[in-house]
Design an enzyme around this catalytic site. Structure first.
Site, PDB file in Angstrom:
ATOM      1  N   ILE A 115      -9.989 -27.394  -6.679  1.00  0.00           N
ATOM      2  CA  ILE A 115     -10.177 -26.516  -7.829  1.00  0.00           C
ATOM      3  C   ILE A 115      -8.899 -26.428  -8.660  1.00  0.00           C
ATOM      4  CG2 ILE A 115      -9.546 -24.347  -6.659  1.00  0.00           C
ATOM      5  CD1 ILE A 115     -12.372 -24.856  -9.254  1.00  0.00           C
ATOM      6  N   SER A 126       1.960 -25.342  -1.469  1.00  0.00           N
ATOM      7  CA  SER A 126       0.781 -25.848  -0.786  1.00  0.00           C
ATOM      8  C   SER A 126       1.235 -26.536   0.497  1.00  0.00           C
ATOM      9  CB  SER A 126       0.030 -26.845  -1.673  1.00  0.00           C
ATOM     10  OG  SER A 126      -1.209 -27.208  -1.100  1.00  0.00           O
ATOM     11  N   ARG A 127       0.430 -26.416   1.544  1.00  0.00           N
ATOM     12  CA  ARG A 127       0.819 -27.012   2.821  1.00  0.00           C
ATOM     13  C   ARG A 127       0.788 -28.535   2.789  1.00  0.00           C
ATOM     14  NH1 ARG A 127      -2.984 -24.421   7.240  1.00  0.00           N
ATOM     15  NH2 ARG A 127      -4.493 -24.876   5.585  1.00  0.00           N
ATOM     16  N   LYS A 148     -11.835 -16.923  -7.567  1.00  0.00           N
ATOM     17  CA  LYS A 148     -12.996 -16.274  -6.978  1.00  0.00           C
ATOM     18  C   LYS A 148     -13.334 -16.948  -5.654  1.00  0.00           C
ATOM     19  CE  LYS A 148     -16.047 -19.603  -7.294  1.00  0.00           C
ATOM     20  NZ  LYS A 148     -16.850 -20.094  -6.171  1.00  0.00           N
ATOM     21  N   ASP A 207     -20.287 -19.047  -1.915  1.00  0.00           N
ATOM     22  CA  ASP A 207     -19.135 -19.483  -2.718  1.00  0.00           C
ATOM     23  C   ASP A 207     -19.594 -19.865  -4.124  1.00  0.00           C
ATOM     24  OD1 ASP A 207     -16.135 -20.433  -2.744  1.00  0.00           O
ATOM     25  OD2 ASP A 207     -17.303 -22.087  -3.571  1.00  0.00           O
TER      26      ASP A 207
END
Length: 314
Positions: free
Chosen positions: A14, A36-37, A90, A168
């Site tokens: 996303i 971010s990992r 969201k 979702d």
């Protein structure tokens, strides 16, 4: 005003599909860092965690959180406590209580919290809301069916506890319905279908009631193949309205209305900038509350196991 220096957290699908393109067009924000990992963004500072990013870069004024909802509360709480504005993808969190906690943290630290609902920025939503204001709604039918393998390839988190499963995408429909209807609705019944090897539903059928006998029926399904369906049909005392393609198209009595091009995430970032400039927050939990009610009231049904790669079945 100078652009707000922003850090983007959770560089997944996303973020790459929507957030990065919108930020590249925004005059309100300057993307200076990412956390971010397992991924990064070229040309800016990259970190393995939100905490590391904020500690190393005090110039970051705001963060936009795109990681799965189960991990979002901790990162948001850290950012708010450190005096940064926060925008939430969201759904805004895994539970109502944790998002309410974040709203309190934002107020206590004098920063803005924005619980975003991207589907409300679809071009047909505001015209639909305006058209319905002068009419009596009798019935609403929501059909929201898509292919989870296409939109969430290999993303097992979506079927874990807190991942919401079919809600979702279904929560996008609920965000539109709660925006366009001129009255409140509440859940009266639900059937939730869980694959026997998963912790979140793959399909859901919901019934809602309104204060004057209005009926809202919603069917969500993650197993749709071929053309995808994101439709909301409204019957009123003076005509019918249809939002299709997630709100990108609007029909009144069967005739298409002219709409501007889709620019949902551009609208989200413009709204986030306006909230920061005004020193305000926006945390509408109505769509998430309806999902929570569905888990409370829903009758559980069990379906066959779901695998992202059917060829991997034993």
């Amino acid at each position: 005003m100078a652009p707000v220096k922003l850090g983007l957290v959770g560089i997944g699908k996303i973020a790459r599909d929507q957030h990065l393109p919108s930020l590249s067009r925004s005059a309100d924000f300057d993307l200076v860092a990412a956390a971010s990992r397992n991924a990064g963004v070229d040309g800016i500072a990259n970190f393995a965690s939100t905490e590391a990013m904020l500690e190393a870069m005090p110039e970051v004024e705001a963060v936009s959180l795109c990681m799965p909802p189960q991990a979002r509360h901790r990162a948001a709480a850290q950012a708010l406590a450190m005096g940064r504005h926060v925008m939430l993808e969201k759904p805004p969190g895994a539970t109502l209580s944790e998002v309410e906690h974040l709203a309190g943290l934002a107020a206590a630290n004098g920063v803005s919290l924005y619980a975003s609902w991207h589907s409300r920025e679809a071009p047909g939503v505001e015209p639909a809301r305006d058209w319905l204001k002068a009419r009596r709604v009798r019935k609403v039918t929501v059909t929201w069916k898509e292919d989870v393998r296409h939109w969430h390839p290999g993303q097992d988190w979506i079927f874990e506890a807190g991942g919401l499963g079919v809600f979702d995408p279904g929560i996008n429909a609920l965000s539109i319905v709660t925006k366009i209807l001129p009255f409140p609705i509440w859940l009266s019944g639900a059937d939730l279908t869980f694959p026997e090897n998963r912790q979140a539903p793959i399909a859901a059928d919901l019934s809602f009631a309104g204060p004057n006998g209005e009926a809202v029926e919603a069917a969500f399904d993650f197993r749709q193949t071929g053309p995808q369906t994101w439709d909301i049909d409204v019957e009123t005392d003076r005509g019918t309205l249809k939002l299709s393609m997630g709100g990108a198209r609007l029909f009144v009595d069967g005739a298409a209305r002219d709409l501007p091009p889709e620019a949902e995430y551009d609208g989200l970032y413009a709204r986030f900038a306006a909230l920061i400039a005004a020193g305000e927050s926006e945390v509408d939990l109505a769509p998430l509350r309806h999902v929570a009610d569905a888990f409370l009231l829903g009758r559980r049904q069990v379906a066959e196991p779901f695998l992202f790669d059917p060829a991997a079945a034993p």
